[in-house]
Write an enzyme that holds these catalytic residues in place. Sequence first.
Site, mmCIF file in Angstrom:
data_model
loop_
_atom_site.group_PDB
_atom_site.id
_atom_site.type_symbol
_atom_site.label_atom_id
_atom_site.label_comp_id
_atom_site.label_asym_id
_atom_site.label_seq_id
_atom_site.Cartn_x
_atom_site.Cartn_y
_atom_site.Cartn_z
ATOM 1 N N THR A 152 -0.736 6.954 2.228
ATOM 2 C CA THR A 152 -1.115 7.040 0.817
ATOM 3 C C THR A 152 -0.788 8.402 0.241
ATOM 4 O O THR A 152 -0.529 8.533 -0.956
ATOM 5 C CB THR A 152 -2.630 6.735 0.691
ATOM 6 O OG1 THR A 152 -2.833 5.398 1.132
ATOM 7 C CG2 THR A 152 -3.127 6.866 -0.726
ATOM 8 N N SER A 166 0.200 3.230 7.424
ATOM 9 C CA SER A 166 -0.161 3.461 8.827
ATOM 10 C C SER A 166 -0.849 2.270 9.485
ATOM 11 O O SER A 166 -1.025 2.262 10.700
ATOM 12 C CB SER A 166 -0.994 4.731 8.997
ATOM 13 O OG SER A 166 -2.330 4.531 8.633
ATOM 14 N N THR A 212 -4.224 7.302 6.252
ATOM 15 C CA THR A 212 -5.576 7.519 6.776
ATOM 16 C C THR A 212 -6.022 6.406 7.730
ATOM 17 O O THR A 212 -6.910 6.621 8.551
ATOM 18 C CB THR A 212 -6.609 7.598 5.629
ATOM 19 O OG1 THR A 212 -6.625 6.361 4.915
ATOM 20 C CG2 THR A 212 -6.333 8.753 4.694
ATOM 21 N N ASP A 213 -5.413 5.212 7.596
ATOM 22 C CA ASP A 213 -5.999 4.055 8.283
ATOM 23 C C ASP A 213 -5.958 4.136 9.807
ATOM 24 O O ASP A 213 -6.885 3.680 10.479
ATOM 25 C CB ASP A 213 -5.329 2.761 7.796
ATOM 26 C CG ASP A 213 -5.813 2.364 6.405
ATOM 27 O OD1 ASP A 213 -6.795 2.962 5.921
ATOM 28 O OD2 ASP A 213 -5.212 1.464 5.798
HETATM 29 C C1 SIN Z 1 -2.125 4.158 5.254
HETATM 30 O O1 SIN Z 1 -2.948 4.315 6.156
HETATM 31 O O2 SIN Z 1 -0.911 4.375 5.391
HETATM 32 C C2 SIN Z 1 -2.568 3.659 3.912
HETATM 33 C C3 SIN Z 1 -3.952 4.064 3.580
HETATM 34 C C4 SIN Z 1 -4.126 5.545 3.441
HETATM 35 O O3 SIN Z 1 -3.293 6.372 3.779
HETATM 36 O O4 SIN Z 1 -5.236 5.897 2.938
#
Ligand code: SIN
Length: 320
Positions: A20, A66, A99-100
Amino acid sequence: MPSADVSQAGRVVLITTGGTIAGVAASAQDHLNYRAGVLGAAELLASVPGLADAAVESLTVAQVDSCDMDHATWLRLAQTVQTQLARPEVLGVVVTHGTDTLEETAFFLHHTVQADKPVVLTAAMRPATAASPDGPQNLADAVALAGGAAQHGARGVLAVLGGVVHAGVDLRKLHGYRVDAFSSGDAGPLALVQEGLVRRWRAWPDCAPAFAGVLYTDPADWPAVDIVTSHAGARGATLDALVAAGARGIVLAGTGNGTVHTDLLVAARRALRQGVQVMRASRCVAGGVVGAREGALPSAGDATPAQARVLLLLRLISGP
Ligand code: SIN
């Protein structure tokens, strides 16, 4: 937004993988409908005043959401980080990521990379196009941490989000939407980054990876390791099906202090007899599995089920 005082005598290397933090939505108000991993390193650096002109080199390893992270990308990332750390002029490395699955990648890097310089992961909960994105400050803080070891002595695999520095091995995502989404669990944060300065609370993590040899393996040969959650009405047939499909390791995401539904337990013992490794974690948000009850399946201790899966994978790759 004070950023890193990266000395011209040294370099920080920014490695991008997507997420993100590099995401783009059609509207500045939309935090949900966006494409992750669209922007490149130059655009990320341009979002932080002063960083585009700082001594930061960049490399792209992936451009993924991710949730789609895979073993081949992990290995490529770990090898790239290790190669960059070996360059004498490199002060530290920053990795941007979604973040995931950030906690899984951080845990993997902690256990495989000889990080005697800082390796700082960062991410964002809001896309780069948001009216108030969190990515630029997180990136500024990450570069300050990666480039300033001469001042603060940082080393090891770290993550900085919202100005809080976590040991990569302790990191966990607790919230699916809020900007303040991460925790170090019971271990607590390592440090803060405030106005580009680092305030440390506890010792930097060790940098003696137990599974460094994994960097020289082929991910096509890595065994299948899966997670099965224990819950009311859990069925041993789920675990049996994974074993039949070739799983060489199973993590049971147990209830409470790692307790497991009897149906699953029976299937787990069957799997053990077939040579499948089984590990018991807790699906609780914090606390892990404390102690070991007599006759219980091996415990993952503090590790979350996702981290325990990485640990079991690394053990299986590395052999007895
Ligand atoms: C991801 O994990 O690539 C999408 C969600 C995020 O980064 O918050």
